[in-house]
Design a protein around this motif. Structure first.
Motif, short mmCIF file in Angstrom:
data_model
loop_
_atom_site.label_atom_id
_atom_site.label_comp_id
_atom_site.label_asym_id
_atom_site.label_seq_id
_atom_site.Cartn_x
_atom_site.Cartn_y
_atom_site.Cartn_z
N GLY A 27 0.80 -1.21 0.00
CA GLY A 27 0.00 0.00 0.00
C GLY A 27 0.84 1.27 0.00
N LEU A 28 0.14 2.38 -0.12
CA LEU A 28 0.81 3.67 -0.17
C LEU A 28 1.49 3.95 1.15
CD1 LEU A 28 0.62 5.64 -2.56
CD2 LEU A 28 -0.95 6.98 -1.21
N ARG A 29 2.74 4.37 1.06
CA ARG A 29 3.49 4.65 2.29
C ARG A 29 3.33 6.13 2.60
NH1 ARG A 29 5.69 0.22 4.86
NH2 ARG A 29 5.12 -1.45 3.43
N LEU A 30 2.78 6.43 3.74
CA LEU A 30 2.49 7.81 4.07
C LEU A 30 3.75 8.66 4.14
CD1 LEU A 30 0.05 9.56 4.78
CD2 LEU A 30 0.55 9.13 7.18
N HIS A 31 4.77 8.15 4.79
CA HIS A 31 6.01 8.90 4.95
C HIS A 31 6.63 9.23 3.60
CE1 HIS A 31 10.32 9.01 6.83
NE2 HIS A 31 9.87 10.21 6.55
N LEU A 34 4.59 11.77 1.71
CA LEU A 34 4.78 13.11 2.27
C LEU A 34 6.08 13.73 1.77
CD1 LEU A 34 3.86 15.30 4.32
CD2 LEU A 34 5.18 14.10 6.04
N GLY A 76 -1.32 17.72 1.57
CA GLY A 76 -2.33 16.83 2.11
C GLY A 76 -2.08 15.47 1.52
N LEU A 77 -2.03 14.48 2.35
CA LEU A 77 -1.71 13.17 1.81
C LEU A 77 -2.93 12.28 1.85
CD1 LEU A 77 0.90 12.39 0.67
CD2 LEU A 77 1.15 14.27 2.27
N PRO A 78 -3.08 11.54 0.84
CA PRO A 78 -4.20 10.58 0.89
C PRO A 78 -3.91 9.54 1.94
CG PRO A 78 -2.81 10.17 -1.00
CD PRO A 78 -2.31 11.41 -0.37
N GLU A 79 -4.91 9.13 2.69
CA GLU A 79 -4.72 8.03 3.61
C GLU A 79 -4.54 6.79 2.77
OE1 GLU A 79 -8.09 9.82 6.53
OE2 GLU A 79 -7.14 7.95 7.03
N PRO A 80 -3.87 5.84 3.27
CA PRO A 80 -3.65 4.65 2.46
C PRO A 80 -4.90 3.80 2.31
CG PRO A 80 -2.62 4.44 4.57
CD PRO A 80 -3.18 5.82 4.51
N GLN A 81 -6.03 4.40 2.28
CA GLN A 81 -7.27 3.67 2.11
C GLN A 81 -7.98 4.20 0.88
OE1 GLN A 81 -7.74 5.61 5.38
NE2 GLN A 81 -7.40 4.10 6.96
N LEU A 84 -6.38 6.15 -2.28
CA LEU A 84 -5.22 5.64 -2.99
C LEU A 84 -5.21 6.02 -4.45
CD1 LEU A 84 -4.48 2.08 -1.78
CD2 LEU A 84 -2.90 3.96 -1.97
N LYS A 89 -2.93 14.47 -3.19
CA LYS A 89 -3.22 15.84 -2.77
C LYS A 89 -1.93 16.61 -2.70
CE LYS A 89 -7.15 14.32 -0.03
NZ LYS A 89 -7.30 13.19 -0.90
N LEU B 88 -5.81 -3.92 0.14
CA LEU B 88 -4.38 -3.69 0.26
C LEU B 88 -3.69 -4.96 0.71
CD1 LEU B 88 -3.99 -0.33 2.17
CD2 LEU B 88 -3.50 -0.76 -0.23
N HIS B 177 1.51 2.26 8.82
CA HIS B 177 2.53 1.21 8.86
C HIS B 177 3.38 1.32 10.12
CE1 HIS B 177 1.65 1.56 4.46
NE2 HIS B 177 1.56 0.26 4.63
N ASP B 195 2.97 5.68 11.48
CA ASP B 195 3.29 7.00 10.96
C ASP B 195 2.64 8.13 11.76
OD1 ASP B 195 3.00 5.59 7.71
OD2 ASP B 195 4.85 6.22 8.69
N MET B 220 -6.50 15.67 6.74
CA MET B 220 -5.25 15.04 6.31
C MET B 220 -4.46 15.90 5.33
SD MET B 220 -4.13 12.29 7.60
CE MET B 220 -3.23 11.21 6.52
N GLU B 221 -5.13 16.83 4.72
CA GLU B 221 -4.41 17.70 3.79
C GLU B 221 -3.48 18.65 4.50
OE1 GLU B 221 -8.25 16.96 1.22
OE2 GLU B 221 -8.01 18.90 2.18
N VAL B 226 5.38 13.08 9.98
CA VAL B 226 4.97 11.77 10.45
C VAL B 226 5.98 11.29 11.49
CG1 VAL B 226 3.81 11.14 8.30
CG2 VAL B 226 6.20 10.54 8.63
#
Lengths: 199, 445
Positions: A27-31, A34, A76-81, A84, A89, B88, B177, B195, B220-221, B226
């Protein structure tokens, strides 16, 4: 202008990384997302400022003030849900880019009559320089509303329409690219399209 | 040639793992950890397996061979899973292993992947019962009519068998994660960090955990940073730290409030404006944080440097060591080939006098804090003769390359050492290349 060219290249590389990260296992890694968006913002800021200042010498690559300006419109980051596959953003210029976005925005797989179920924040619209996610329709084909589950990344088949390897990606439309330089810059168009298609 | 730690010279001891250059992805080592006595060394890999090595009892007749580590137990800790709700895949890669202090004959460790933490019990069995009344030796049941007398089964010795069994599964507590786990000094609780959140668990309770840090913004935007790593203080059970992608470290005291969103201390060094670049944010992101054994300092690793912080001083680190400053001019290429996202770990030696971290080209670096010396060593098959002393390496940043130096452009960025561990008491180190584990020890005079 060197700085300009480097900023454009970094933007192109960043976008291809963003797309590639969607299909990553786990899945998408938030870190990572970002950090990518921070680099893209820096590159975008440099590109803007170097185009505005048509002066003889390029300025110091980073203007630390640009970070402060965008304080309210951070990445703004998409949540990995659910987010995706919908727009990455990105921090944006407040109004003009948004107006462009509204007309070209496409929440994936929605029929024109259906309201998006995604919350729309100020910066939630797709940035203009990203290609539209609509698969190209053949003449006579009709668009239908796909079930929500097919919006997810990771489910192989439903993503083939978004696969970068498909030959029928629509080319970036000129108005989608106003985001980058607020002008019709064919150079960016070419670079972006090449970067995206070659991934 | 003297190195960090006085006249310490590092020698090759062992290497574990496949020899061929074609690395199977599942074999990529993802974590390395000694237990509290150093007798056991655990590794986790991308395939979800844990391999534990045990130090053999010292060979008295050949004292120059410090004891070797041999495989003690191997088990599949995590399997790949699929989250149907989010469509996922959940990777089985082991992100971290942490040992519990030993309380009885068995050993316990926590291993975690992106979403689930497991408590494993590793126990030895060296006896088996024999002489059942109702069963034959092979397990078949006897005809009751043939039994004429009773006997007490006896325990007879058998070949040592090491069993690993999952005792607890701590699941469904992390949306993002998991990057860290840390056992508290109270030996009852531990934390897990993803995170955006940190949870506090009790080792006995799997169906709930307390959320103690939550940095998820309402929108979240507006996300700007993190959590990248977290650790409990080695002695103060109420204190923990967590590092961020912005290069800051927050120290929190759980006595202050239930939710530790408000930090007790914020450790941050102002950025040097002359070093500003496109990639400043990425390279300032902290990839690892470790308390010193004495609990007075902590060490952080970012992309180019290692910093030692005194817990009593928040505005700057007390020591900064450059790991591979020659890469600063190459950040754009490192961004393109993804190396700039590599997360290097760091570790202290037993008495906190030397710190170690990895680099590229299978190089790793040691910094002697007291003697203000540093050394670059290489883990490679070429330097793998028994007890071969490692020769210090040098990277030529520019200009004329001296003999034996390596130029920056010849460095192999696919050969990276992300995970290293130092024996808690002895000068024995475990260094993980992509799929091999090297064990080095200092030369016993």
């Amino acid at each position: 202008m060197e700085v300009n060219a480097e900023a454009r290249r970094i933007l192109a590389v960043s976008i291809s990384k963003l797309y590639a990260s969607r299909t990553q296992r786990g899945g998408l890694r938030l870190h990572r997302s970002l950090l990518l968006s921070l680099v893209m913002r820096s590159a975008r800021d440099i590109y803007h400022s170097s185009r505005e200042s048509e002066g003889p010498t390029p300025e110091e690559p980073m203007e630390t003030s640009s970070g402060a300006e965008d304080e309210q419109q951070q990445a703004g980051l998409p949540e990995p849900q659910p987010a995706l596959v919908s727009s990455e953003k990105l921090p944006e210029e407040p109004d003009s880019a948004e107006e462009e976005c509204e007309t070209t925005e496409d929440k994936e797989n929605l029929s024109p009559t259906r309201q998006s179920r995604k919350r729309r924040g100020k910066a939630s619209a797709a940035p203009d320089f990203l290609p539209s996610k609509r698969a190209r329709l053949e003449p006579g084909e009709e668009r239908y509303a796909a079930p929500l589950s097919s919006c997810r990344a990771g489910a192989g088949d439903s993503l083939t329409a978004l696969s970068l390897n498909r030959g029928d990606w629509i080319p970036l439309r000129a108005e989608e690219l106003t985001y980058i330089g607020q002008s019709q810059d064919k150079g960016i168009t070419g670079a972006m399209v090449r970067a995206v298609r070659s991934t | 040639m003297a190195g960090p730690g006085g006249d310490m010279q590092w020698c090759f001891s062992q290497v574990k793992g496949a020899i061929d250059d074609d690395v199977a992805e599942a074999d990529i080592i993802s974590t390395v950890e000694f237990n509290h006595t150093g007798e056991l060394l655990a590794t986790g890999d991308k395939g979800g397996r844990v391999v534990i090595f045990q130090q053999e009892i010292e060979n008295k007749s050949q004292p120059q061979f410090r004891s070797e580590y041999n495989v003690y137990s191997t088990f599949q800790s995590h399997e790949p899973e699929f989250d149907y709700l989010k469509s996922l895949e959940i990777e089985e890669k082991i992100n971290k292993i942490r040992w519990l202090p030993q309380k009885n004959a068995a050993q316990f460790l926590l291993s975690t992947n992106d979403k689930t933490i497991k408590l494993w019990k590793i126990s030895e069995r060296d006896k088996r019962p024999e002489g059942y009344n109702l069963k034959e030796e092979d397990g078949r049941y006897k005809d009751p009519n043939t039994i004429t007398s009773l006997r007490v089964p006896v325990l007879i010795p058998m070949d040592l068998m090491v069993e690993a069994s999952p005792r607890r599964v701590f699941a469904n507590a992390h949306t993002y994660h998991i990057n860290s786990i840390s056992v508290n000094s109270d030996n009852e609780t531990y934390l897990s960090a993803d995170d955006l959140r940190i949870n506090l668990w009790h080792l006995e309770i799997t169906d709930r955990s307390f959320n103690i840090v939550d940095i998820k913004p309402a929108n979240m935007e507006e996300l700007t940073e993190v959590i990248t790593a977290a650790e409990f203080h080695p002695h103060q059970c109420n204190t923990f730290v967590y590092s961020s992608s912005k290069g800051t470290i927050r120290l929190c005291d759980m006595r202050a409030s239930a939710l530790c969103d408000k930090h007790s201390k914020l450790f941050e060094e102002p950025e040097d404006p002359s070093n500003r670049s496109f990639f400043s944010e990425i390279i300032s992101s902290i990839s690892d944080v470790k308390f010193s054994h004495n609990g007075r300092y902590m060490m952080t690793r970012d992309y180019l440097s290692v910093k030692i912080w005194d817990l009593n001083m928040e505005n700057r680190p007390v020591e900064t060591y450059q790991v591979h400053e020659y890469l600063r001019s190459k950040l754009c290429s490192l961004y393109e080939n993804d190396c700039i996202f590599d997360k290097f770990e760091c570790c202290w030696n037993g008495n906190d006098s030397v710190v170690m971290t990895g680099s590229y080209n299978n190089f790793f670096r040691m910094f002697d804090r007291g003697q203000r010396r540093d050394v670059t060593l290489e883990a490679s098959r070429e330097n793998s003769k028994p007890l071969q002393v490692l020769k210090p390496r040098k990277v030529c940043a520019g200009g004329k390359r001296k003999k034996d130096e390596i130029s920056v452009d010849s460095l192999d960025f696919n050969k990276k050492i992300l995970h290293t561990a130092w024996h808690p008491q002895d000068n024995i180190i475990a260094v993980a290349t992509t799929n091999n584990l090297y064990i080095f020890q200092d030369k016993v005079n």
